[in-house]
Write a protein that holds these residues in place. Structure first.
Motif, PDB file in Angstrom:
ATOM      1  N   UNK A 267      -4.019   8.155  -2.468  1.00 37.59           N
ATOM      2  CA  UNK A 267      -3.966   9.559  -2.608  1.00 37.59           C
ATOM      3  C   UNK A 267      -5.167  10.391  -1.890  1.00 37.59           C
ATOM      4  N   UNK A 268      -4.853  11.526  -1.412  1.00 39.21           N
ATOM      5  CA  UNK A 268      -5.678  12.346  -0.733  1.00 39.21           C
ATOM      6  C   UNK A 268      -6.833  13.058  -1.904  1.00 39.21           C
ATOM      7  N   UNK A 269      -6.341  12.678  -3.289  1.00 39.83           N
ATOM      8  CA  UNK A 269      -7.423  13.189  -4.130  1.00 39.83           C
ATOM      9  C   UNK A 269      -7.172  12.487  -5.601  1.00 39.83           C
ATOM     10  N   UNK A 270      -8.541  12.278  -6.058  1.00 42.17           N
ATOM     11  CA  UNK A 270      -8.557  11.791  -7.361  1.00 42.17           C
ATOM     12  C   UNK A 270      -8.018  12.510  -8.451  1.00 42.17           C
ATOM     13  N   UNK A 271      -7.427  13.804  -8.348  1.00 42.01           N
ATOM     14  CA  UNK A 271      -6.812  14.230  -9.283  1.00 42.01           C
ATOM     15  C   UNK A 271      -5.395  13.624  -9.395  1.00 42.01           C
ATOM     16  N   UNK A 272      -4.687  13.243  -8.439  1.00 38.19           N
ATOM     17  CA  UNK A 272      -3.321  12.572  -8.543  1.00 38.19           C
ATOM     18  C   UNK A 272      -3.650  11.381  -9.439  1.00 38.19           C
TER      19      UNK A 272
ATOM     20  N   UNK B  18      -9.105   6.889  -3.506  1.00 40.55           N
ATOM     21  CA  UNK B  18      -9.162   8.281  -3.203  1.00 40.55           C
ATOM     22  C   UNK B  18      -9.501   8.412  -1.722  1.00 40.55           C
ATOM     23  N   UNK B  19      -8.637   8.680  -0.858  1.00 38.20           N
ATOM     24  CA  UNK B  19      -8.657   9.000   0.705  1.00 38.20           C
ATOM     25  C   UNK B  19      -9.631  10.042   1.101  1.00 38.20           C
ATOM     26  N   UNK B  20      -9.662  11.026   0.295  1.00 39.16           N
ATOM     27  CA  UNK B  20     -10.480  12.255   0.437  1.00 39.16           C
ATOM     28  C   UNK B  20     -11.664  11.901   0.217  1.00 39.16           C
ATOM     29  N   UNK B  21     -12.118  10.858  -0.860  1.00 32.88           N
ATOM     30  CA  UNK B  21     -13.581  10.507  -1.045  1.00 32.88           C
ATOM     31  C   UNK B  21     -14.234   9.914   0.156  1.00 32.88           C
ATOM     32  N   UNK B  22     -13.252   8.527   0.506  1.00 30.94           N
ATOM     33  CA  UNK B  22     -13.469   7.942   1.843  1.00 30.94           C
ATOM     34  C   UNK B  22     -13.809   8.674   2.904  1.00 30.94           C
ATOM     35  N   UNK B  23     -13.004   9.728   3.123  1.00 31.06           N
ATOM     36  CA  UNK B  23     -13.243  10.473   4.284  1.00 31.06           C
ATOM     37  C   UNK B  23     -14.752  11.230   4.365  1.00 31.06           C
TER      38      UNK B  23
ATOM     39  N   UNK C 299       0.838  -1.312  -0.100  1.00 31.78           N
ATOM     40  CA  UNK C 299       0.022   0.115   0.114  1.00 31.78           C
ATOM     41  C   UNK C 299       1.021   1.113   0.175  1.00 31.78           C
ATOM     42  N   UNK C 300       0.892   1.948  -0.894  1.00 26.92           N
ATOM     43  CA  UNK C 300       1.572   3.270  -1.230  1.00 26.92           C
ATOM     44  C   UNK C 300       0.877   4.576  -1.205  1.00 26.92           C
ATOM     45  N   UNK C 301       1.307   5.290  -0.360  1.00 23.27           N
ATOM     46  CA  UNK C 301       0.363   6.551  -0.152  1.00 23.27           C
ATOM     47  C   UNK C 301       1.264   7.487  -1.027  1.00 23.27           C
ATOM     48  N   UNK C 302       0.749   8.120  -1.860  1.00 20.07           N
ATOM     49  CA  UNK C 302       1.686   9.028  -2.923  1.00 20.07           C
ATOM     50  C   UNK C 302       0.976  10.500  -3.232  1.00 20.07           C
ATOM     51  N   UNK C 303       1.565  11.395  -3.517  1.00 20.10           N
ATOM     52  CA  UNK C 303       1.225  12.908  -3.736  1.00 20.10           C
ATOM     53  C   UNK C 303       2.128  13.345  -4.860  1.00 20.10           C
TER      54      UNK C 303
END
Length: 153
Positions: A99-104, A127-132, A4-8
């Protein structure tokens, strides 16, 4: 076990977006990746690199201000194909990218396609933002990461 890779990503953009051929359809490039940052969610291992822009060589002043990146830093970066190949190899074939955004996700897919890497990787994206938003009931379409940090303490 799946990595599991968190990326920006940081990317450059222009009002006059270059177009590219996507399976016979002309699409406008949303942005060119100029920096990749990633961390393995389990081990804490990190990857970071600058990417030398080729399609949008002039750094947008707003991007420079928001990221703190300079033209000189980007000039010292890797060529896009080399940087993306290194990122793919580091993540592994079956990695789940978060990622914190689907844009990435969208920018990554476009840039991978433009560098000739096809569309088979990554196989899983979260998309962690959507899940949040769904979990917390946040009414903001794009809640800032600080909201999630405060929510979870």
């Amino acid at each position: 076990m799946q990595r599991r890779v968190i990326f920006d990503l940081e990317w450059n953009y222009s009002r006059q977006r270059p177009s590219f051929d996507y399976h016979g359809q002309a699409l406008s490039l949303h942005g060119e990746i100029i920096q990749i940052g990633a961390v393995d969610a389990d081990s804490g291992e990190e990857l970071a690199c600058f990417v030398r822009p080729r399609l949008l060589p002039k750094l947008n002043p707003l991007v420079a201000e928001l990221t703190g990146l300079s033209r000189e830093q980007l000039e010292s970066g890797q060529e896009a194909g080399t940087a993306l190949r290194a990122f793919m190899d580091w993540c592994g074939e079956d990695a789940a990218l978060l990622s914190w955004s689907g844009q990435d996700w969208q920018l990554l897919k476009e840039n991978l396609f433009l560098c000739g890497f096809g569309e088979d990787w990554p196989r899983e994206f979260v998309d962690l933002q959507r899940l949040f938003r769904e979990y917390s009931g946040s009414e903001k379409w794009e809640p800032p990461l600080t909201e999630a940090v405060e929510h979870f303490g």
